[in-house]
Design a protein around this motif. Structure first.
Motif, mmCIF file in Angstrom:
data_model
loop_
_atom_site.group_PDB
_atom_site.id
_atom_site.type_symbol
_atom_site.label_atom_id
_atom_site.label_comp_id
_atom_site.label_asym_id
_atom_site.label_seq_id
_atom_site.Cartn_x
_atom_site.Cartn_y
_atom_site.Cartn_z
ATOM 1 N N GLN A 1 0.861 -1.189 0.000
ATOM 2 C CA GLN A 1 0.000 0.000 0.000
ATOM 3 C C GLN A 1 0.899 1.241 0.000
ATOM 4 N N LYS B 1 3.945 -16.209 8.907
ATOM 5 C CA LYS B 1 3.522 -15.162 9.863
ATOM 6 C C LYS B 1 4.581 -14.961 10.944
ATOM 7 N N LEU C 1 6.748 -4.536 10.871
ATOM 8 C CA LEU C 1 5.422 -3.954 11.065
ATOM 9 C C LEU C 1 4.907 -3.329 9.772
ATOM 10 N N ARG D 1 1.409 -0.914 8.739
ATOM 11 C CA ARG D 1 0.219 -0.251 9.257
ATOM 12 C C ARG D 1 -0.912 -0.229 8.243
ATOM 13 N N CYS D 2 -0.599 -0.484 6.978
ATOM 14 C CA CYS D 2 -1.634 -0.336 5.944
ATOM 15 C C CYS D 2 -2.410 -1.619 5.678
ATOM 16 N N THR D 3 -1.712 -2.729 5.487
ATOM 17 C CA THR D 3 -2.326 -3.875 4.805
ATOM 18 C C THR D 3 -3.045 -4.842 5.711
ATOM 19 N N GLY D 4 -2.743 -4.830 7.025
ATOM 20 C CA GLY D 4 -3.279 -5.900 7.874
ATOM 21 C C GLY D 4 -2.613 -7.235 7.592
ATOM 22 N N TYR D 5 -1.523 -7.231 6.824
ATOM 23 C CA TYR D 5 -0.630 -8.366 6.557
ATOM 24 C C TYR D 5 -1.228 -9.456 5.668
ATOM 25 N N LYS E 1 -2.379 -9.740 2.610
ATOM 26 C CA LYS E 1 -1.857 -9.893 1.251
ATOM 27 C C LYS E 1 -0.329 -10.057 1.256
ATOM 28 N N GLY F 1 -7.755 -4.690 0.520
ATOM 29 C CA GLY F 1 -6.571 -4.300 1.293
ATOM 30 C C GLY F 1 -6.911 -3.259 2.337
ATOM 31 N N GLN F 2 -7.783 -2.321 1.958
ATOM 32 C CA GLN F 2 -8.214 -1.298 2.913
ATOM 33 C C GLN F 2 -8.969 -1.933 4.071
ATOM 34 N N GLU G 1 -8.811 -5.097 5.153
ATOM 35 C CA GLU G 1 -7.910 -5.915 5.986
ATOM 36 C C GLU G 1 -7.057 -5.033 6.895
ATOM 37 N N GLY G 2 -6.528 -3.960 6.317
ATOM 38 C CA GLY G 2 -5.694 -3.056 7.112
ATOM 39 C C GLY G 2 -6.501 -2.315 8.159
ATOM 40 N N ALA H 1 -7.219 -4.454 11.148
ATOM 41 C CA ALA H 1 -6.051 -4.572 12.036
ATOM 42 C C ALA H 1 -5.918 -3.323 12.909
ATOM 43 N N MET H 2 -6.184 -2.154 12.325
ATOM 44 C CA MET H 2 -6.096 -0.921 13.118
ATOM 45 C C MET H 2 -7.193 -0.879 14.178
ATOM 46 N N GLU I 1 -3.490 -0.608 21.597
ATOM 47 C CA GLU I 1 -3.001 0.727 21.267
ATOM 48 C C GLU I 1 -3.562 1.773 22.228
ATOM 49 N N ILE J 1 1.421 -1.842 18.050
ATOM 50 C CA ILE J 1 0.496 -2.157 16.962
ATOM 51 C C ILE J 1 0.636 -3.638 16.601
ATOM 52 N N GLU J 2 -0.383 -4.151 15.924
ATOM 53 C CA GLU J 2 -0.420 -5.587 15.671
ATOM 54 C C GLU J 2 0.650 -6.022 14.669
ATOM 55 N N THR J 3 1.177 -7.228 14.896
ATOM 56 C CA THR J 3 2.093 -7.837 13.930
ATOM 57 C C THR J 3 1.313 -8.860 13.114
ATOM 58 N N SER J 4 2.035 -9.518 12.209
ATOM 59 C CA SER J 4 1.397 -10.565 11.394
ATOM 60 C C SER J 4 0.888 -11.715 12.264
ATOM 61 N N VAL K 1 -2.928 -10.242 13.997
ATOM 62 C CA VAL K 1 -4.138 -9.843 13.275
ATOM 63 C C VAL K 1 -5.092 -11.022 13.129
ATOM 64 N N VAL L 1 -7.827 -13.375 11.079
ATOM 65 C CA VAL L 1 -8.049 -13.704 9.671
ATOM 66 C C VAL L 1 -9.256 -12.882 9.226
#
Lengths: 159, 333
Positions: free
Chosen positions: A100, A128, A135, A137-141, A143, B222-223, B225-226, B229-230, B238, B259-262, B265, B267
């Motif tokens: 992103q 993962k 880190l 912040r955009c994609t939520g990982y 993709k 993508g928006q 999913e991201g 996570a936020m 946070e 903030i969250e890692t892989s 998050v 699914v």
């Protein structure tokens, strides 16, 4: 301050760089070698934006003194593409829509490269786990993980 | 003990600035080689506003996405785009690009009409070809059209802008039209709570978003999913720690603002819901902030469902959960 000379291999080429001894590897790569794909994010080893492959391991270059790179083999994103074309991991990131804003992407790709060099067929959980030091912040990982699995599959000749 | 819970969050969100004018503009030129310059002020911070601008231009002009080159956010060249905020760029800059392209098409239509001997209103511009909607065999290619434009000394240029139809709100009772359009979304989220440690594992989130006509499904996903996570991070990890005396932020580092890692998050199963008839370009709406909003109440509700608590604010840290669980046990016991 007396300067020191660091000899190492950067992106498959031997280099000798004269630097202040308190310089970080991140700054040597960006300022002395103009490798600006190496990003500075948190400056405390948390975010992974400055990741380089250091003797085969993904390492946050903000936490490494340049002098520690003496004799090391270092790969940045600039050393990943093949003849100026994206390699299998870079292509997978594009195809999966894993980018992103792009700031984390160089570090993400290098961590993925280091993982796949050791483990060509990782499970989703292994991906993962391996990417958890980078880190985004955009994609939520979602993709990004998809891209690494796609790259692994393509590298094995699957797709 | 590990307990699971499910929560639902719904939202509607007004796209654009509240009750204020907030226009954006675009410049367009179709060049003789059929490539297109689009210039917008919209700052693409990764959400894909430049990709969106190229898609809207290609669709409006009847060219391919690859034909469009977008120059963006450079204030030396670009017209006013307004802020990349309020989930507004797809709606407002998108409409500006569409309007600019329609102006540029004036000369394209006039020329194609003369060349094909077809009334302008019957012309269809699609995928690098121009044809009559009465007889599709009466057609020409875009390069042929641009050659004809060149011979006649005509240029395909356009400027356009869009300002959402809103009114100022009454200072007395806030009545008025704050937004021209709204996005809608629902998120259903499942968590697992460890009542001994207070740790929350985010398992799955299904998040459905009415985005009007999606412009680029992958970007919309993508928006979502991201954003999820936020939003979930906003609940479980946070917190901006502000010193009450100095008002300085005490944790401005990623080692203290978590903030969250892989690994953290959930699914996410994004569901892109199309709807018609909206005011955005080809019916598109904003998804930027809507992507994150419903996941916040959904996460709180899921935690409450798991341990019978009644949290209504964020963040909810492990210590809060252990405390709430103990109180809950006391009340029951």
């Amino acid at each position: 301050m007396n300067k020191i000379t660091v000899h190492c291999t950067v992106n498959h080429k031997p280099v000798a760089v004269e630097i202040d001894p308190n310089k970080r590897l991140l700054d040597m790569l960006r300022e002395d070698l103009n490798l600006t794909s190496v990003k500075e994010g948190c400056s405390e080893g948390e975010c992974g934006a400055c990741t380089v492959i250091f003797n085969g391991e993904p390492v946050t270059s903000c936490c490494v003194l340049a002098g520690q790179a003496e004799g090391a083999d270092i790969i940045t994103l600039e050393g990943v593409s093949v003849d100026g074309k994206p390699d299998v991991v870079q292509q997978a990131f594009m195809d999966a829509g894993a980018v992103q804003c792009g700031f984390c992407t160089p570090g993400m790709i290098l961590t993925a490269e280091a993982l796949l060099a050791k483990n060509p067929a990782p499970t989703e959980e292994e991906v993962k786990q391996a990417m958890s030091g980078n880190l985004c912040r955009c994609t939520g990982y979602a993709k990004i993980v998809e891209a690494v699995l796609l790259a692994a599959e393509r590298a094995r000749g699957g797709v | 003990m590990k307990r699971r819970g499910t929560g639902v969050g719904c939202m509607f969100y007004g796209v654009g600035n509240t009750g204020l004018p907030n226009p954006a503009a675009a410049f367009v030129q179709v060049l003789p080689d059929t490539s297109v310059h689009v210039t917008v002020g919209a700052a693409d911070i990764g959400q894909g506003s430049s990709t969106m601008a190229a898609s809207v231009a290609a669709e409006t002009l009847g060219l391919n996405y690859e034909d469009i080159h977008v120059v963006w956010a450079d204030t030396m060249y670009a017209p006013e785009g307004g802020a990349t905020s309020a989930s507004r760029q797809t709606f407002i800059t998108g409409n500006a690009v569409k309007n600019a392209c329609q102006t540029a098409m004036g000369e394209l239509k006039r020329t194609a009409s003369e060349e094909l001997n077809v009334p302008e209103e019957d012309l269809v511009f699609r995928k690098r070809e121009i044809y009559s909607n009465k007889d599709a065999s009466v057609r020409m290619t875009y390069p042929e059209l641009m050659a004809a434009m060149g011979k006649k000394g005509r240029l395909a240029v356009g400027a356009g802008y869009y300002n959402p139809k809103t009114t100022y709100l009454s200072p007395v009772d806030m009545s008025g039209v704050p937004y021209e359009l709204y996005s809608y979304a629902t998120c259903i989220l499942e968590v697992e709570v460890d009542t001994d440690t207070g740790e929350v594992s985010l398992l799955k989130a299904v998040s459905a978003h009415d985005v009007g006509t999606p412009i680029g499904i992958k970007l919309v996903e993508g928006q979502i999913e991201g954003g999820t996570a936020m939003g979930t991070g906003f609940v479980i990890s946070e917190k901006i720690d502000v010193d009450p005396k100095t008002l300085a932020i005490k944790n401005p580092t990623l080692s203290k603002y978590i903030i969250e890692t892989s690994m953290d998050v959930p699914v996410v199963y994004p569901i892109v819901v199309s709807s018609e008839g909206e005011a955005g370009p080809f019916g598109a709406k904003g998804v930027g902030e809507p992507a994150l909003i419903p996941s916040i109440p959904a996460t709180i509700a899921a935690i409450n469902d798991a341990i019978g608590s009644s949290f209504t604010s964020t963040p909810i840290f492990p210590a809060d959960i252990v405390k709430a669980w103990k109180e809950q046990q006391k009340t029951q016991g």
